[in-house]
Structures are given as structure tokens and as C-alpha cells.
Enzyme design. Sequence first.
Site, PDB file in Angstrom:
ATOM      1  CB  SER A 151      -0.926  -0.039   1.274  1.00  0.00           C
ATOM      2  OG  SER A 151       0.045   0.133   2.522  1.00  0.00           O
ATOM      3  CE  LYS A 189      -2.022   1.814   5.183  1.00  0.00           C
ATOM      4  NZ  LYS A 189      -1.594   0.271   5.281  1.00  0.00           N
TER       5      LYS A 189
END
Length: 230
Positions: A151, A189
Site C-alpha cells: 500500500s 500509512k
Amino acid sequence: MLTKKQLELLSFINKRVQRDGVPPSFDEMKEALDLRSKSGIHRLITALEERGFIRRLAHRARAIEIVKLPDAMENSAGFTPQVINGDRPDQTPPQAQSVHATAIATLPIMGKIAAGVPIEALDDGSRDIGVPGQMLTSNDRHYALEVKGDSMIDAGINSGDVVVIRETMSAQNGDIVVAQIEGYEATLKRFHRNGDMIALEAANPAYETRMLPAGQVEVQGKLVGLIRTY
């Protein structure tokens, strides 16, 4: 024959390589071409590769070989093909240091961190890794994590990489952080706060940004370095 956007992107990549020795990030490409999403950059990169102007190097973040330029650009730029990000540049940047001249610190690898769907919280450290001392800041605690998932690939973080984390409970918008969600999930993230909500943003268009109440997200550290083995 290249489209206007393809030519603009090729020119932008070439100028940045000539100036910095490394290619721009996908975010920088998107901004330079005034595109709304990085998926448009992916399509342009693919088109340039299919037409033989560039070559992407497998398993190396932001690694592109410029194979050729259109005649007009080549004549004006004095182009010489070169491999970037992974190859040895012609000149050493002023800030670069020999590995042998840099102190090596040992950090525990505390387990795996998800760059994808969040996984259970960190394992206990079972092995150590040596990292350049210049990655670390004095008087702060640091640890390492092995990345699992894709990701964060557009931020240059691949599955299998080891990230170096500085322990902190605070973050600024745009920082890449280790975030613990609801006390048991952990993920890597990009952090953004908007009032009482926290956005955990991936660097891969295949993943949606996750919006959570601030009380459900605990920052446990900030990315300060990355180690990759081949």
C-alpha cells in the site's frame, strides 16, 4: 509519436534526473502535470515504457532507466542513457557519505508492520539489524519493522523492506507513521488530521484512505529511514 502529456512527463523526469540524480516521485509527477490522480501517471509511465523511451527496474522503488529521448529533446539536452536509483551516479552528491565513514547502530526488528490491510499489533523483537547512525536522532528511541504489503509503494516502500521508526506519539500532516488502531491493529500509512478525524492514507491508488475518529488512532512512531536488501 508521443502525446503532449507523455512528452511533458518524459521531459520532467529527464530534467529531474539531470538535476538530482534520481527520478521524481509519483506525487511530484502528478503535481507537475496537474493531474488529479496518480493513476494517470501510471498510465503515462506505462505508455512511455511500451514505446521504448523508459524502462522500469523491478523491485527498486522510483527506479527508471531513460532509454532514449525524442530527437529534439536529445539534441538539446545532450542526453546520455543512464540507470538511476540503484546505479552509481557520475558525481557524489555533497550530502552523500561513504558507508564505511558512517557509524552503524543496531536496532531490534520488532516484527512486521502492514502496508496494506492492518495486522495485529507488533511482535516482540526477535532479531537485530544494523542501520546507519545518521538515520537516528540522539536522545530518541528507535526500532525497526519489516513491511508486509504494497500500500506504500508510491512512497518508495516495498513489501519486504525494513523501515526505521523513531518513537513518538505525535505527527504532522503528511508524515508516514506507525498507527495503532483501536489498540490492536498496526499499520504504516501517511497521517492527516482533520478536526476530530484521522485519515490514514495509502500511497497506492488501489487502497482507499481510511477515516477514523482520533480516539481510535494512536501514533506509535514516525518513519525516518528505510533499508532494502536484494
